[in-house]
Design a protein around this motif. Sequence first.
Motif, PDB file in Angstrom:
ATOM      1  N   MET A  17       0.903  -1.416   0.197  1.00  0.00           N
ATOM      2  CA  MET A  17       0.021  -0.033   0.089  1.00  0.00           C
ATOM      3  C   MET A  17       0.876   1.387   0.104  1.00  0.00           C
ATOM      4  N   ILE A  18       1.947   1.297   0.665  1.00  0.00           N
ATOM      5  CA  ILE A  18       2.815   2.471   0.476  1.00  0.00           C
ATOM      6  C   ILE A  18       3.473   2.620  -0.648  1.00  0.00           C
ATOM      7  N   ASN A  19       3.775   1.690  -1.417  1.00  0.00           N
ATOM      8  CA  ASN A  19       4.501   1.647  -2.639  1.00  0.00           C
ATOM      9  C   ASN A  19       3.350   2.062  -3.717  1.00  0.00           C
ATOM     10  N   LEU A  20       2.316   1.637  -3.532  1.00  0.00           N
ATOM     11  CA  LEU A  20       0.958   1.945  -4.438  1.00  0.00           C
ATOM     12  C   LEU A  20       0.596   3.513  -4.164  1.00  0.00           C
ATOM     13  N   ALA A  21       0.720   3.866  -2.856  1.00  0.00           N
ATOM     14  CA  ALA A  21       0.275   5.379  -2.851  1.00  0.00           C
ATOM     15  C   ALA A  21       1.335   6.165  -3.316  1.00  0.00           C
TER      16      ALA A  21
END
Length: 60
Positions: free
Chosen positions: A48-52
């Motif tokens: 999710m951090i990478n996606l954000a």
Amino acid sequence: MIVDLLLPRTDAGVAVQWAVMVPVWILAIVATRNWQRDFRHFVWGLIMINLAWFAIRAVH
């Protein structure tokens, strides 16, 4: 070159980041499906951090 990969100046660069990372995300989800719940949540959090990060880059 590394700065260009991490912070692309064009939308094409962001598209390449997405194309490279989507299979990695799927592989991470599949590889951790039998792990303990806490470890799976940690991996999902990293995804999710990478996606954000990519989503913010796409908006620029």
